[in-house]
Every structure is written in structure tokens, then in C-alpha cells.
Design an enzyme around this catalytic site. Sequence first.
Site, mmCIF file in Angstrom:
data_model
loop_
_atom_site.group_PDB
_atom_site.id
_atom_site.type_symbol
_atom_site.label_atom_id
_atom_site.label_comp_id
_atom_site.label_asym_id
_atom_site.label_seq_id
_atom_site.Cartn_x
_atom_site.Cartn_y
_atom_site.Cartn_z
ATOM 1 N N TYR B 186 0.849 -1.201 0.000
ATOM 2 C CA TYR B 186 0.000 0.000 0.000
ATOM 3 C C TYR B 186 0.871 1.232 0.000
ATOM 4 O O TYR B 186 2.072 1.159 0.290
ATOM 5 C CB TYR B 186 -0.968 0.003 1.189
ATOM 6 C CG TYR B 186 -0.345 0.368 2.510
ATOM 7 C CD1 TYR B 186 0.129 -0.614 3.370
ATOM 8 C CD2 TYR B 186 -0.235 1.708 2.902
ATOM 9 C CE1 TYR B 186 0.703 -0.277 4.583
ATOM 10 C CE2 TYR B 186 0.338 2.048 4.118
ATOM 11 C CZ TYR B 186 0.802 1.055 4.960
ATOM 12 O OH TYR B 186 1.368 1.385 6.152
ATOM 13 N N CYS B 187 0.238 2.396 -0.335
ATOM 14 C CA CYS B 187 1.008 3.633 -0.399
ATOM 15 C C CYS B 187 0.160 4.815 0.067
ATOM 16 O O CYS B 187 -0.464 4.735 1.111
ATOM 17 C CB CYS B 187 1.555 3.826 -1.803
ATOM 18 S SG CYS B 187 0.291 3.696 -3.091
ATOM 19 N N ARG B 188 0.148 5.903 -0.712
ATOM 20 C CA ARG B 188 -0.488 7.130 -0.210
ATOM 21 C C ARG B 188 -1.990 7.152 -0.388
ATOM 22 O O ARG B 188 -2.694 7.879 0.305
ATOM 23 C CB ARG B 188 0.126 8.345 -0.906
ATOM 24 C CG ARG B 188 1.571 8.552 -0.497
ATOM 25 C CD ARG B 188 2.238 9.605 -1.344
ATOM 26 N NE ARG B 188 3.607 9.813 -0.921
ATOM 27 C CZ ARG B 188 4.624 10.059 -1.744
ATOM 28 N NH1 ARG B 188 4.410 10.110 -3.053
ATOM 29 N NH2 ARG B 188 5.838 10.246 -1.274
ATOM 30 N N TYR B 216 -2.733 4.897 3.417
ATOM 31 C CA TYR B 216 -2.711 5.119 4.858
ATOM 32 C C TYR B 216 -3.770 6.118 5.337
ATOM 33 O O TYR B 216 -4.472 5.842 6.326
ATOM 34 C CB TYR B 216 -1.310 5.547 5.308
ATOM 35 C CG TYR B 216 -1.297 6.115 6.691
ATOM 36 C CD1 TYR B 216 -1.587 5.302 7.787
ATOM 37 C CD2 TYR B 216 -1.050 7.455 6.915
ATOM 38 C CE1 TYR B 216 -1.617 5.820 9.071
ATOM 39 C CE2 TYR B 216 -1.076 7.985 8.192
ATOM 40 C CZ TYR B 216 -1.366 7.171 9.264
ATOM 41 O OH TYR B 216 -1.416 7.689 10.523
#
Lengths: 229, 229
Positions: B186-188, B216
Site C-alpha cells: 500500500y502507499c499514499r 494510509y
Amino acid sequence: MFVYLIVNMMKSREFKDVMYDGLSRLLKALANPQRLEIIEMLSQEEKSVEGIVQSTGISVANASQHLQILKSVNIVRSRKQGHYVYYSLANNEFLAMYHHIVKYAINEIAELERTLSRQREDCKALQAVSLEELEELVKNENVLLMDVRPVSEFQSGHIGGAVSIPLDELISRLKDLPGNKEIIAYCRGPFCVLADEAVKTLSEKGYKVRRLDFGYPEWKTRLMESKAV
Amino acid sequence: MFVYLIVNMMKSREFKDVMYDGLSRLLKALANPQRLEIIEMLSQEEKSVEGIVQSTGISVANASQHLQILKSVNIVRSRKQGHYVYYSLANNEFLAMYHHIVKYAINEIAELERTLSRQREDCKALQAVSLEELEELVKNENVLLMDVRPVSEFQSGHIGGAVSIPLDELISRLKDLPGNKEIIAYCRGPFCVLADEAVKTLSEKGYKVRRLDFGYPEWKTRLMESKAV
DNA sequence: CTATTATTCAACTGACTTATTGAATATAAA
DNA sequence: TTTATATTCAATAAGTCAGTTGAATAATAG
């Protein structure tokens, strides 16, 4: 390898541009006071351009242009019948999203909070009833839920159990109101003053009366969401 | 009586104007691709103007102006320390509202839906994991949750149980990855491609890997909302 | 077919937005 | 105090948006 990274970076930039541009186009379409008012009207019922003009005071050509903009981002849709073109909101998901925005604005933007309180205070309608409270109140049955919007809006949809008493008929229909029950008035939504006016009028006559915090569209959204779960 | 009605009408007009103008000012501040990108960056962690410039490619003066606009509607706040002015999102309610908008846009605007699918397809990341699925997966413990954002963003907040492997260290840290577990990157957020890149790289190496549908900030919002209930 | 009515389109003006430049301010290190 | 650095401010040019006007289109009633 280096070239590959640059190509990736360019693709990523392109992707972001499309996404953010698209999102900002949606927001731009929303970011205009007149279009917001049009959305409020259309969230009550389908309306012709003329109908919108009458209830907002915008000029015909101008209203038509605003509607084109809303249509271009798929917020409204239109159908033609006889002389008239009727507009309505294109989907319920939009309405739910819009209500989140309005809720944020009312609760978190100090100026709006203040203006809303002042308006309600002027009409002795400060203790408005929330969605949760309404559900409680309806159970105990000792309240009259009063829809003060124009009849056509009531007919195209209203809160379960509500009675239609349009604001401009209120005085002439006072005899229909039970003196012993508490009255809860509601209208188009938090930016609509019809319920405030009703509260003012009735409380001056000695009735026990409050308004809902919200309007028919918010109730409808809530209903959809609870069904979805 | 007639004069009284006109006065009322004027007051109502004035009230509506303040409310709709205020709301449209908020939406105008949001309705710009660069400002949306700034919001994405700030929803990861507090950042200086320079930090924003580096991660977005906007010019310094321009970024500063955009930040002033966001500040004027209370979306961001700033604090000064040493040479730098650090900006951050002013409140979590905003973030929750913003996520509703993004979710609507991704699901209901055809062009965005299409662009997102194409991007994910390119990276073999089409079967993204939703918030609900994640909760299930974490329970069964046979997955590695991988945060591919830069370390500083991980440090300022990450999904519970995640391991930090920034995208640019991924190749050099392959040996740290368990071969038997499924990897979830996962990322932004949905507009960020870091996780897509990670999925692409890893799936080419033969790993079983998917990405989260969200990032997140969405997880954080969800956490707040569930605590509130 | 013609007249009437509702809506949209096209063209224009004035007002705001954006990006760019260079100057001004403010902090901290030398 | 001087110097370097980060940020903001001010001025500009180009682009976009809003509101007005009058003409064009499309549906219906006579």
C-alpha cells in the site's frame, strides 16, 4: 534501466494528471453558489428550467448554462417532454457525497456555523432535532411531523409519517393542528428557511415547536444507506 | 403584512447567499489539481513548502500561493520552525469528507474509473484489496503488509502491522521477503502509483502480490470513525 | 403552416485564477 | 553584523468563468 525509470515516471505523472484533473472538474462544477442552489432544488424533485428559474431568481439563459455544466460532469440528467426540459439529479451516490460536504461545512467552517445559529436564533429554532432524535420521537408518537415545502415537493417524496402543510397555507390551517402534540417542522435542508419561518410563526402562537436539523433529501440518503447495510 | 413578507424574503436571500458562498469558497479551494496533490502529500505527514515542491514538481512561489488558499479556508495550518514553514492538514474531519469525494469520483465518474483500471491493469494490480478484505486477511496472518512510501511517511503514521519497504529499496531488500506469504502493498492512496510499481516488480519476480485499494490516510480515517461509534 | 413558448447557443464584457518573475521578509549560521 | 536560505508578496500576462444579450432551435396549439 535509467530510461525505464523515466518512462515510468512520465506514465505516473500522466495518470495523476488525469485523475486530479477529473476530480477538480467535478469540484469546479460544484464550486458555484448558484449551482449549489440548483442542486438543492433538484434534490427535492425533478424540475424544468422554468421551475428552477422561478424558485431561485436566476435568469433563464444563465440557469440553462449552469445546468449544462452540471450535466457535463454527470451530476444532473435531463429529459424532454412537450415544451419543457426536465432536470433531475443523476444518481443517489452524488447526493450522499454532497451531504457529507454540507455537513462538514456546517460543522467546521466557523462563519457558516455562526450564520446558521443566528438564523435559527432569530426564529427561536435553535434546538433543532437531529436524525437520531427524530427516530426516537417518532416512536413515542406524541409529535406531529410537518412538511412545510410546496405540495408538489411533498408529493414527489417525503419523510415517512409526515403531514403536508406548505408554509403559505400555515396560518389558514392552524385549526388542523393538534394543540397537545409537539410539532416538528422540516423543509428542503439545512440551507432552507421554510421550517425556520414555520417555527417562528407557530411559537409566536404558543405552540410547542422545533425544526429538523436537515431536510427530506438527507433523510432519503440515510434511508438508502441503512438499506444498503 | 406585505412589507413584513418582503423583509423576510430579503433576510432569507441574505442567509442563503452567505451559506452558499461559504460552501462554494471551500469547494473552489479544493477545485484545482495541484492543490489536490498538495492535499494528498499533506495527508501523509506534515511537510515544509520545500518538501511539497520536491514531491510534486510545483514551483516554490506557486506552491506557497496554493498553500495560502488552502489556509484561507482552514484546510491546512502552518507552523514556523527555523528556516522552514511546516504545513499540515488542519483537521481530521476534512480528511474524512475528502475521502467521500474521492470515493464518489472513482466509482461514479466513468473516465476516472477507466483510467484507474488501465493503470492497475498495466501493473497486474487489478484485484486490489478493500478495507473490509484487509481486516479479514490480517486475522489469518498469512500475509505481509508492506508500506512502500518513503520512510519518513511511514514513521509519521502507518497501518497497524505494516512493514516499511520504500519502493526504491525494494529490489535490494528482496531477500527480506518471505517467499511463502502473500504480499499486500500500500502507499499514499488511490491516486498514488507506488504500490502499483511494487506489485509490478514483485509479480514479475514470481511473488504472490496485490495492492490495497486505498492508502494510509483512508485507513486512518476509518480508524477514527470506528472509534467515534 | 404559422405562431407561440421553452430552451439552448454564440458572442461579448468584466471579473477572477493560474503561473511566472523578481523583490521583500524572516530566520539562523558565520 | 553580514550572509545564506526559505518563504511570501506584488505585478504581470494568459487563461478561464459568469452574466447578458439576441438569435436559433424544437415542440406544440391553433
